[in-house]
Design a protein around this motif. Structure first.
Motif, short mmCIF file in Angstrom:
data_model
loop_
_atom_site.label_atom_id
_atom_site.label_comp_id
_atom_site.label_asym_id
_atom_site.label_seq_id
_atom_site.Cartn_x
_atom_site.Cartn_y
_atom_site.Cartn_z
N LYS A 174 0.76 -1.30 0.07
CA LYS A 174 0.04 -0.15 -0.04
C LYS A 174 0.86 1.35 -0.14
CE LYS A 174 -3.71 -2.29 2.15
NZ LYS A 174 -4.73 -2.29 3.34
N GLN A 175 2.08 1.21 -0.51
CA GLN A 175 2.97 2.22 -0.53
C GLN A 175 2.86 3.08 -1.84
OE1 GLN A 175 6.43 -0.40 0.89
NE2 GLN A 175 7.00 1.48 1.97
N TRP A 176 2.32 2.37 -2.69
CA TRP A 176 2.38 3.08 -4.09
C TRP A 176 1.04 3.60 -4.59
CZ3 TRP A 176 6.92 4.05 -5.73
CH2 TRP A 176 7.97 3.42 -5.55
N TRP A 177 1.13 4.61 -5.71
CA TRP A 177 0.17 4.81 -6.52
C TRP A 177 0.67 4.72 -7.97
CZ3 TRP A 177 -3.78 9.15 -6.40
CH2 TRP A 177 -4.62 9.05 -5.40
N PHE A 178 -0.20 4.08 -8.84
CA PHE A 178 0.19 3.88 -10.31
C PHE A 178 -0.61 5.13 -10.96
CE2 PHE A 178 0.08 1.75 -14.31
CZ PHE A 178 1.47 2.03 -14.51
N GLN A 179 0.18 6.10 -11.27
CA GLN A 179 -0.57 7.60 -11.78
C GLN A 179 -0.42 7.77 -12.91
OE1 GLN A 179 0.34 10.48 -8.67
NE2 GLN A 179 -0.01 12.27 -10.12
N SER A 180 -1.44 8.27 -13.74
CA SER A 180 -1.83 8.55 -15.03
C SER A 180 -1.17 9.83 -15.07
CB SER A 180 -3.12 8.33 -15.54
OG SER A 180 -3.21 8.92 -16.96
N VAL A 181 0.11 10.32 -15.88
CA VAL A 181 0.35 11.59 -15.97
C VAL A 181 0.33 12.10 -17.57
CG1 VAL A 181 1.95 11.39 -13.95
CG2 VAL A 181 2.66 10.53 -16.18
N GLN A 182 -0.34 11.41 -18.19
CA GLN A 182 -0.39 11.61 -19.57
C GLN A 182 -0.85 13.10 -20.06
OE1 GLN A 182 -4.57 9.74 -21.44
NE2 GLN A 182 -2.72 8.26 -21.22
N ILE A 201 4.65 11.52 -20.97
CA ILE A 201 4.46 9.94 -21.04
C ILE A 201 3.19 9.40 -20.43
CG2 ILE A 201 7.20 9.46 -20.65
CD1 ILE A 201 6.49 8.75 -17.73
N ASP A 202 2.84 8.08 -20.34
CA ASP A 202 1.69 7.84 -19.63
C ASP A 202 1.25 7.47 -18.37
OD1 ASP A 202 0.16 7.21 -22.20
OD2 ASP A 202 1.71 5.89 -22.95
N TYR A 203 2.33 6.93 -17.55
CA TYR A 203 2.31 6.64 -16.28
C TYR A 203 3.66 6.76 -15.37
CZ TYR A 203 -1.83 4.00 -17.52
OH TYR A 203 -3.09 3.67 -18.30
N ALA A 204 3.53 7.07 -14.12
CA ALA A 204 4.75 7.08 -13.17
C ALA A 204 4.41 6.50 -12.08
CB ALA A 204 5.20 8.59 -13.05
N GLY A 252 9.07 5.72 -14.88
CA GLY A 252 8.00 6.08 -15.66
C GLY A 252 7.62 5.18 -16.83
N PHE A 253 6.54 5.14 -17.36
CA PHE A 253 6.15 4.20 -18.45
C PHE A 253 5.61 4.78 -19.50
CE2 PHE A 253 6.07 2.33 -14.30
CZ PHE A 253 6.26 0.84 -14.31
N GLU A 254 6.12 4.59 -20.82
CA GLU A 254 5.59 5.06 -21.88
C GLU A 254 4.96 3.87 -22.89
OE1 GLU A 254 3.88 6.99 -24.95
OE2 GLU A 254 4.47 7.74 -23.14
N VAL A 255 3.83 3.77 -23.04
CA VAL A 255 3.01 2.74 -23.59
C VAL A 255 2.67 3.33 -25.13
CG1 VAL A 255 1.00 1.23 -23.78
CG2 VAL A 255 2.06 2.11 -21.45
N LYS A 256 2.80 2.18 -26.14
CA LYS A 256 2.44 2.31 -27.45
C LYS A 256 1.96 0.96 -27.85
CE LYS A 256 4.61 6.21 -28.56
NZ LYS A 256 4.02 7.43 -28.79
N PRO A 257 0.72 1.02 -28.96
CA PRO A 257 0.24 0.03 -29.30
C PRO A 257 1.01 -0.94 -29.97
CG PRO A 257 -0.17 1.77 -30.74
CD PRO A 257 0.23 2.30 -29.49
N ALA A 258 0.80 -2.19 -30.55
CA ALA A 258 1.61 -3.23 -31.17
C ALA A 258 2.24 -2.57 -32.30
CB ALA A 258 1.02 -4.37 -31.31
N TYR A 259 1.33 -1.68 -33.07
CA TYR A 259 2.04 -1.07 -34.19
C TYR A 259 2.72 0.32 -34.05
CZ TYR A 259 -2.47 1.33 -33.49
OH TYR A 259 -3.61 2.25 -32.94
N GLY A 260 2.99 0.68 -32.70
CA GLY A 260 3.78 1.83 -32.50
C GLY A 260 5.03 1.77 -32.68
N VAL A 261 5.71 3.25 -32.59
CA VAL A 261 7.06 3.38 -32.93
C VAL A 261 7.71 3.32 -31.78
CG1 VAL A 261 8.77 4.92 -34.20
CG2 VAL A 261 6.51 4.75 -35.05
#
Length: 404
Positions: free
Chosen positions: A187-195, A225-228, A269-278
């Protein structure tokens, strides 16, 4: 937990708008032996998306070279072929994250159900993948299996149906990290959308961007990016720390411009792309984000009057392209380019982490172990942990100082 909104996702090849940057704001908060010579005629221009609706050129082709020559520079390069071996802190972090990722990561009690569940079909599992020492109860194993199975099915649908980035975020990465947080997070974390959040321009790199009316104009290189991960304000220890930081007038502890997030300590941090992403574009977005994060953290350490070896601030970051997950290491480095200090981003680490992905049950369990190691490193209060060896020390010192 933070959830994504239902609004359409931004066009990520567009430069992102930033708030106005004042001429007196230096683009370089990293120590440098040759700081950028700002003067009264130097101005900053916002990214072109704020000035025009015309689509800008993709950052994929131009940004790697530009970032290397920026103030401060950001250098992204692979691990293999480096002229100088990575610092000890980077090597140690890589080994820590890789611990248990290649063996004994699946509870032995799930062996039969994996082989017999028709929904997931045939799965390749190696004998060494199973952990005979896992002591979870039958109910716990059942709940775990249902979550992992749904992750696999969601990821398969995203790939087979050519689903977009939002689907990969909402249906695959979010439930994956939330599962990891339930197992390892305490319970120490948040997965936060920062997009949707801008980076504070004070921590962005700048490049020459002269205009017909201003030859000294600088352009900020800004991507999101998408998440941190963030240290949860609902956890008693961090809640108390944030309160003390506020009382000391040191509450702005992240590089985000968001009212809430800038008062929250961020990690990775996490940056997400779809399967066809660059992939190259995801790598650049992640690099700009993590470089700004490290720039802010160096400033915090300086304000706290604490000295750290730059490599001791090493922080992992990730790109996700469809099924595939990639691991990077970022750390400040003195005299990175032509005597100028900046941020060095190494990766992806494809040798320690061969084919990390959600395209198999085995792959999902490997990712659970990897990200479990990540969370444990982030909250480790020992001298070699990220919290006990760097960030927690800095924030505690800031919280103990008198208000300015």
């Amino acid at each position: 937990m933070s959830h994504r909104c239902d609004s359409p996702k931004r066009q990520k090849t567009e430069p992102e708008p930033v708030d106005e940057v004042l001429p007196e704001q230096s683009a370089s908060h990293l120590s440098s032996t040759t700081p950028f010579p700002l003067h009264e005629k130097t101005t900053f221009s916002p990214p072109t998306s704020r000035l025009s609706s015309k689509r800008s050129s993709s950052p994929t082709r131009e940004t790697p070279i530009i970032l290397r020559s920026a103030w401060p520079p950001v250098v992204v390069e692979g691990l293999n072929g480096l002229k100088v071996a990575p610092p000890m802190h980077v090597e140690r972090l890589g080994d820590l994250l890789a611990d248990g990722v290649d063996s004994h990561f699946i509870p032995k009690g799930l062996e039969h159900v994996i082989k017999s569940d028709p929904d997931v079909g045939y799965q390749v599992i190696k004998p060494a993948d199973y952990d005979s020492g896992d002591i979870r109860s039958a109910d716990e194993l059942t709940a775990l299996w249902e979550t992992v199975k749904n992750l696999f099915l969601n990821a398969r649908d995203c790939k087979d149906c050519n689903r977009d980035e939002n689907a990969w975020c909402n249906d695959v990465l979010q439930p994956l990290i939330h599962l990891v947080m339930r197992i390892y997070g305490n319970k120490q974390w948040w997965f936060q959308s920062v997009q949707s959040q801008s980076i504070n321009p004070a921590y962005l790199s700048a490049i020459p961007g002269p205009t017909p009316n201003d030859a000294n104009c600088l352009k900020l290189v800004d991507r999101k990016i998408d998440y941190a991960l963030s240290y949860s304000h609902r956890h008693p220890a961090y809640s108390s720390l944030y309160s003390r930081l506020t009382a000391a007038n040191k509450e702005e502890v992240s590089h985000s411009h968001d009212t809430f997030t800038k008062r929250t300590a961020l990690f990775s941090g996490f940056e997400v792309k779809p399967a066809y992403g660059v992939h190259a574009e995801a790598e650049l977005q992640m690099s700009i984000w993590i470089a700004a994060a490290l720039c802010k953290k160096q400033q915090l350490a300086s304000t706290a009057q604490l000295l750290f070896e730059p490599a001791a601030m090493v922080e992992p970051a990730f790109t996700v392209i469809g099924h595939e997950h990639y691991v990077y290491y970022a750390y400040p480095q003195n005299e990175l380019v032509a005597g100028r200090s900046g941020v060095h981003v190494l990766g992806p680490d494809s040798d320690r982490f061969e084919k990390l992905g959600t395209d198999s049950i085995r792959g999902i369990f490997r990712l659970v172990r990897l990200y479990g190691n990540l969370l444990q490193y982030g909250t480790d209060d020992g001298e070699d942990g990220y919290w006990g060896g760097f960030l927690g020390v800095v924030l505690e010192k800031l919280a103990s100082t008198s208000p300015v």
